[in-house]
Structures are given as C-alpha cells and as structure tokens.
Design a protein around this motif. Sequence first.
Motif, PDB file in Angstrom:
ATOM      1  N   PRO A 106      48.243  41.078  34.201  1.00 39.49           N
ATOM      2  CA  PRO A 106      47.056  40.329  34.645  1.00 39.49           C
ATOM      3  C   PRO A 106      46.346  39.689  33.445  1.00 39.49           C
ATOM      4  O   PRO A 106      46.274  40.296  32.382  1.00 39.49           O
ATOM      5  N   ARG A 107      45.900  38.467  33.660  1.00 39.99           N
ATOM      6  CA  ARG A 107      45.209  37.769  32.563  1.00 39.99           C
ATOM      7  C   ARG A 107      43.742  38.210  32.564  1.00 39.99           C
ATOM      8  O   ARG A 107      42.940  37.756  33.375  1.00 39.99           O
ATOM      9  N   LEU A 108      43.377  39.135  31.684  1.00 43.61           N
ATOM     10  CA  LEU A 108      42.032  39.701  31.630  1.00 43.61           C
ATOM     11  C   LEU A 108      41.425  39.312  30.289  1.00 43.61           C
ATOM     12  O   LEU A 108      42.127  39.261  29.289  1.00 43.61           O
ATOM     13  N   GLY A 109      40.149  39.087  30.289  1.00 46.78           N
ATOM     14  CA  GLY A 109      39.520  38.755  29.009  1.00 46.78           C
ATOM     15  C   GLY A 109      39.181  40.012  28.229  1.00 46.78           C
ATOM     16  O   GLY A 109      39.432  41.129  28.688  1.00 46.78           O
ATOM     17  N   GLY A 110      38.650  39.859  27.076  1.00 44.58           N
ATOM     18  CA  GLY A 110      38.105  40.965  26.283  1.00 44.58           C
ATOM     19  C   GLY A 110      39.140  41.989  25.880  1.00 44.58           C
ATOM     20  O   GLY A 110      40.321  41.699  25.705  1.00 44.58           O
ATOM     21  N   LEU A 111      38.631  43.215  25.794  1.00 43.04           N
ATOM     22  CA  LEU A 111      39.472  44.313  25.301  1.00 43.04           C
ATOM     23  C   LEU A 111      40.642  44.617  26.237  1.00 43.04           C
ATOM     24  O   LEU A 111      41.766  44.868  25.811  1.00 43.04           O
ATOM     25  N   TRP A 112      40.315  44.571  27.556  1.00 40.69           N
ATOM     26  CA  TRP A 112      41.397  44.845  28.533  1.00 40.69           C
ATOM     27  C   TRP A 112      42.492  43.790  28.447  1.00 40.69           C
ATOM     28  O   TRP A 112      43.670  44.085  28.558  1.00 40.69           O
ATOM     29  N   GLY A 113      42.058  42.555  28.263  1.00 38.78           N
ATOM     30  CA  GLY A 113      43.026  41.454  28.156  1.00 38.78           C
ATOM     31  C   GLY A 113      43.925  41.654  26.945  1.00 38.78           C
ATOM     32  O   GLY A 113      45.149  41.501  27.016  1.00 38.78           O
ATOM     33  N   TRP A 119      32.426  45.460  36.948  1.00 39.57           N
ATOM     34  CA  TRP A 119      33.374  44.392  36.583  1.00 39.57           C
ATOM     35  C   TRP A 119      34.448  44.923  35.624  1.00 39.57           C
ATOM     36  O   TRP A 119      35.635  44.677  35.764  1.00 39.57           O
ATOM     37  N   ASP A 120      33.956  45.753  34.686  1.00 39.90           N
ATOM     38  CA  ASP A 120      34.867  46.359  33.709  1.00 39.90           C
ATOM     39  C   ASP A 120      35.886  47.274  34.407  1.00 39.90           C
ATOM     40  O   ASP A 120      37.086  47.237  34.129  1.00 39.90           O
ATOM     41  N   ALA A 121      35.350  48.061  35.377  1.00 35.28           N
ATOM     42  CA  ALA A 121      36.252  48.982  36.101  1.00 35.28           C
ATOM     43  C   ALA A 121      37.296  48.205  36.899  1.00 35.28           C
ATOM     44  O   ALA A 121      38.456  48.599  36.998  1.00 35.28           O
ATOM     45  N   ALA A 122      36.839  47.047  37.485  1.00 36.53           N
ATOM     46  CA  ALA A 122      37.787  46.233  38.276  1.00 36.53           C
ATOM     47  C   ALA A 122      38.924  45.735  37.382  1.00 36.53           C
ATOM     48  O   ALA A 122      40.105  45.756  37.761  1.00 36.53           O
ATOM     49  N   ARG A 123      38.589  45.322  36.167  1.00 33.94           N
ATOM     50  CA  ARG A 123      39.633  44.826  35.250  1.00 33.94           C
ATOM     51  C   ARG A 123      40.573  45.966  34.844  1.00 33.94           C
ATOM     52  O   ARG A 123      41.790  45.809  34.816  1.00 33.94           O
ATOM     53  N   ALA A 124      39.955  47.117  34.540  1.00 39.69           N
ATOM     54  CA  ALA A 124      40.789  48.278  34.172  1.00 39.69           C
ATOM     55  C   ALA A 124      41.739  48.623  35.321  1.00 39.69           C
ATOM     56  O   ALA A 124      42.917  48.926  35.126  1.00 39.69           O
ATOM     57  N   HIS A 125      41.184  48.520  36.554  1.00 42.31           N
ATOM     58  CA  HIS A 125      41.989  48.862  37.728  1.00 42.31           C
ATOM     59  C   HIS A 125      43.188  47.907  37.862  1.00 42.31           C
ATOM     60  O   HIS A 125      44.318  48.332  38.135  1.00 42.31           O
TER      61      HIS A 125
END
Length: 459
Positions: free
Chosen positions: A71-78, A50-56
């Motif tokens: 992209p609206r991402l939660g957490g650190l990526w967001g 899931w983390d990799a998908a957000r990073a991608h």
Amino acid sequence: MAWMFSRVLMLVLGTSVAGGLGYWLGEWTGMPHLAAALAAATAVILMAVWDAARAHRLVHWLRGDQDDDAPRLGGLWGEMAYRVERGLRDRERRYERERQQLEQFLLAIEASPNGVILLDGQDHIQWCNVVAGDHFSLDPQRDKLQRITNLVRYPAFVSYLQNGNFQQPLTLTNTRAKSTLQVLVRDYGVGGESRKLVLSLDVTDRERNEAMRRDFVANVSHEIRTPLTVLAGFIETMASLQLTEAERRRVLHLMQQQTTRMQTLVGDLLTLAQLEGSPRPGADHWISLDPLLQRVGADAQALSNGRHELVCERHTGVELAGVETEILSAIANLVSNAVRYTPEGGRIELQWRWLPDNGGEISVIDNGPGIAREHLPRLTERFYRVDGSRSRDTGGTGLGLSIVKHVVQRHGGELRIESEPGKGSRFRLLFPAARVRLVDASAMGDEAAPAALAGGDDL
Ligand code: ADP
C-alpha cells in the motif's frame, strides 16, 4: 495484544497531554479552557485513528502473499512498506535467478550422454537423469527417494557401493541385453553429510570394437604366421640340404606361392584401411560402367582359363557416381569368388539391371556349390570363411566380401547375398538412383542380350 495495549496507552497519554496543552492554550488565548482542551484531544484522536488505519493496511498486506504492490502510505508507515516490499522483491529475484541456474544446470546434466545419479548419505536417490534411468531401468520421478540398492540389484553394483572403494570404475555386463556399462562413483559432502555421485557410461560399442580389434589382430597374425612358417621351413631346407635343380625349383615355386599369399593379404588389409579412413565418395564424379565390366570379364576369363561358361554384360551405357578403383575392386572380388568357388563346367554371369526406383544393380550369379543359410549373415565379416582350406588354396584372404560391402555402402548402396547349397549363389550390388544414370540410351537394346563368353571368347 501488546501492540494493542501500547496503542491504547499512547492514545490515553496523547489525549491527556493534548487536553492539558489545550487547557493551557485556552488560558493563554482567552478561549474557554474546556473547548480548547477538547479540540486538541480530538485532533490527537483523529491523528491516532488515521495512523492506525495506515498500520492496519500495511499489516493486512504483510499477512497476505504480497503478490500485489505494497500500500502506498505516507510518512513512517510508507517508508516501512517500501523497504519491506523492496527486500521481498530482491529476495524473489535472487530466488528466481538461483532457480533458473539450477534448472539450467540440471538440463545440462540431462543432456549429458552419461548417466548421472545423486545419492544421499543413505544411498537414496535424490535425482537422476533420463540416461541413468535407461542404464539402470529407473524412473527418474517415481524412484526418487528410493534406496538405489533396492532397485538396482546387480550383486557387483551393490557390493561396489557398499565397499566404498571407488578408485577403479566398475564394469557391469548385461549378458541378456548384450550391453556393458561402466560405473564410477564419487563421494562428495554437503553440510557435513556424505553424498554420492554415480556416473554411468554405456561402453557396449567400445567393448565390441575392442573385441573386434583383438580378433582382427589375432586373425592377421594367424594369417601371416602360416606362410611365414612355411617360408622359414623352406629356407632351412635350402640352407641345410643339398637339393637337386628340380627340387630347388619346386621349393622356390612353393616359396613364391607363400610370398604371393602374404602380398595379397597385405594388399587387402591396406585396401580395407584405406576404405575405412577416407571420406565417402562424392556423388558428382561419374564413371562409365562398361569399361569396368569389360576389364572384370577379361580378368575372369584369365582366371577361369576356360573352365567355366562366362556370360558378361558388355554395353549398359550406364554411369555410376563414385570411385572407379573401388567399384572395380568390388565387382572383381565377386567375379573372382565365383570363378574360384564354382567347379569346372559351371556357369557364371555378370549382369546389370535397372531397379524400379531408378537405382541399379550389378549381380554376379553362379551355379556353384552355394552357401548354407547359417553362414550368410557372417560372410562379410573379416576373415570369415565357409570353407577355409578351399579359400586359402585358391588364394583367398577372407577379406574380399568385407571389402565389397564397405565399397558399396560407401556409395550409398547395399550388398545382398542369396544362395542355396547345391544350386549356386547370387551376389547383388545395389546402387541408389542418385548414383546411377544412363548416358547412352541406344545401349538399352544390348542390355537385354548379354554377350556369351564361352571359355576364351572375346569380350
Ligand atoms: P575369401 O578370400 O575366402 O574368398 P571372401 O570374403 O571373398 O573371402 O568370401 C568369404 C567366404 O564366402 C569364402 O571363404 C567362401 O567360403 C564364401 N563364398 C564367397 N563367394 C562364394 C561363391 N560364389 N560361392 C560359394 N561360396 C562363396
């Protein structure tokens, strides 16, 4: 690649740790060890995917042109996506603001009446406005990055630019186009590189006015010097010689003539100065033309003293919008010229005529000597005379037609001169419809039959 490797390493480590943790949890909760370890490891793998998908998604957005929202991402990526997007948008806004400022700055220079050219260190054109393009026959787009000395080939300009001494402006005269440019260069530096700002100003009118002013002063001085010299001579004669009463009277008469000449000249100069310095006459002050025609007619009669046949329009019923003294002086100048230049026995006519556009014209026609075609365009220049001695002998100042032209132009009209040597001349004062009206309609009958003033006839 390093990124991939670190992700795989983290995944392996994560699953190992999760497996170990699951194994320990199984022992502690009584769950089979393997099942607990597998559940923990699966959870870690799912989280990592899931983390990799957000990073991608973030990397995909960064690789694009970032026109759409991050992209609206939660957490650190967001958080990271939000900060990157905010930085980008700030920079875009700053860039846009600076671009607009630059555009406005260039528009302001473009609106300047002066030519402006920016040159780099090697005298290549970086930018130039349309006025500079006009002054130096440059195309602001096509000639960009061209070396200016390859395009502007005035030798004086090339050596001025190459000498590097820009203390004094350079004056360039184009004799073919009859124009004069003043060029000023200023050095300025950007990032250690020396650049040049070239300013050009069209001073054709200024130079022409300056030349006219010089001519005018020279002419006035000349006109005044002649009678003054004569006067000085007479004063010396009277002071040094014992004159008989008859001689004394003759000398005094000649002195008076010269004084009158100077007075007339000063009077005409003052009239001209007044015409040039006062605002255009309003179109709401109406004056009756007939009394003016009658006064001019009477003056002409006195001046002619019976030597000419004078025919003068008397009852026009016309009113003109303007300044009475100016219009009177214009008509009087034309009639006085006709009397002064037409030989004895000649015929002079003062006419009023309606024009098809409801304007009107006052004409002074004579059958005098006429004027050769080449003189016609210059007649209204100050001090221009076709026959200088005839003009001076008859009290002319050379300013009459110049005054007439000024007056009629100030009244929205025009002076037209038609003349043929040996046949005579016709001077026409044309007034626009807005400045002409008919007050007394019954007078139209008289207009068709102007009264003949032979010699001393009554007006
Ligand atoms: P001036 O005081 O010399 O008459 P003007 O400006 O009135 O000056 O006229 C300019 C010149 O035009 C005169 O010097 C004269 O040579 C010529 N001129 C003017 N009116 C006539 C005319 N009616 N017939 C012939 N020449 C004329």
